[in-house]
Scaffold this active site. Structure first.
Site, PDB file in Angstrom:
ATOM      1  N   CYS A 111      60.361  48.136  66.449  1.00 14.30           N
ATOM      2  CA  CYS A 111      60.797  49.416  65.899  1.00 14.30           C
ATOM      3  C   CYS A 111      61.492  50.209  67.006  1.00 14.30           C
ATOM      4  CB  CYS A 111      59.577  50.181  65.386  1.00 14.30           C
ATOM      5  SG  CYS A 111      59.959  51.782  64.668  1.00 14.30           S
TER       6      CYS A 111
ATOM      7  N   HIS B 201      58.576  48.172  55.996  1.00 16.61           N
ATOM      8  CA  HIS B 201      58.454  48.809  57.312  1.00 16.61           C
ATOM      9  C   HIS B 201      58.822  50.296  57.209  1.00 16.61           C
ATOM     10  CE1 HIS B 201      58.802  48.804  61.823  1.00 16.61           C
ATOM     11  NE2 HIS B 201      59.586  49.831  61.536  1.00 16.61           N
ATOM     12  N   GLU B 202      59.917  50.591  56.521  1.00 14.26           N
ATOM     13  CA  GLU B 202      60.378  51.978  56.428  1.00 14.26           C
ATOM     14  C   GLU B 202      59.458  52.818  55.538  1.00 14.26           C
ATOM     15  OE1 GLU B 202      62.199  52.463  58.772  1.00 14.26           O
ATOM     16  OE2 GLU B 202      62.981  50.444  59.009  1.00 14.26           O
TER      17      GLU B 202
ATOM     18  N   HIS C 257      56.613  53.952  57.508  1.00 13.98           N
ATOM     19  CA  HIS C 257      56.962  55.172  58.267  1.00 13.98           C
ATOM     20  C   HIS C 257      56.724  56.412  57.403  1.00 13.98           C
ATOM     21  CE1 HIS C 257      58.565  54.240  62.216  1.00 13.98           C
ATOM     22  NE2 HIS C 257      59.276  53.240  61.719  1.00 13.98           N
TER      23      HIS C 257
END
Length: 136
Positions: A85, A126-127, A130
């Site tokens: 990241c 993954h996003e 976040h």
């Protein structure tokens, strides 16, 4: 406007607030920042540019997509992955799903559903992590 990458883990660990039409400029900045880092980055969430909103941008097989308020509503076939990241040093192991169905809003704030698989699904997961304040 290309923004600086946020590296403050305390900020990144906060759960993001829902995006509204007032956040369209944030989405434009997010996309511009992602494009500026395209050599080493395939997706970004708004908190990576210092804005705590549920907005993600990612490379979907050569074209960029922006999603507002994305949520995974269905997932199947778990597997182990190792990811890096821009906001964090090194790589980390994590669990991902081979297929996901995402509910999101377009730039016009129309609700859509779409199923993603493989690499694109991994990027989106993954996003969305976040947006949830989850650091890999």
């Amino acid at each position: 406007m290309i923004r600086e990458i946020m590296k403050d883990e305390m900020f990144l660990a906060q759960k993001a607030e829902r995006a509204t039409v007032e956040d369209l400029r944030v989405a434009a900045d997010l996309l511009e920042t992602l494009c500026a880092h395209k050599d080493g980055c395939v997706g970004m969430a708004a908190n990576m540019i210092g804005v705590n909103k549920r907005i993600i941008a990612f490379d979907n097989e050569g074209s960029y997509v922006v999603m507002f308020n994305p949520e995974i509503v269905k997932k199947s076939e778990p597997y182990a992955a190792e990811e890096g990241c821009l906001s964090l040093a090194g790589t980390r192991k994590t669990k991902r799903w081979k297929s996901i169905k995402v509910q999101y809003q377009t730039a016009e704030f129309q609700t859509r559903y779409k199923t993603f698989t493989g690499w694109t699904a991994e990027i989106i997961q993954h996003e969305i992590d976040h947006c949830e304040g989850i650091l890999i």
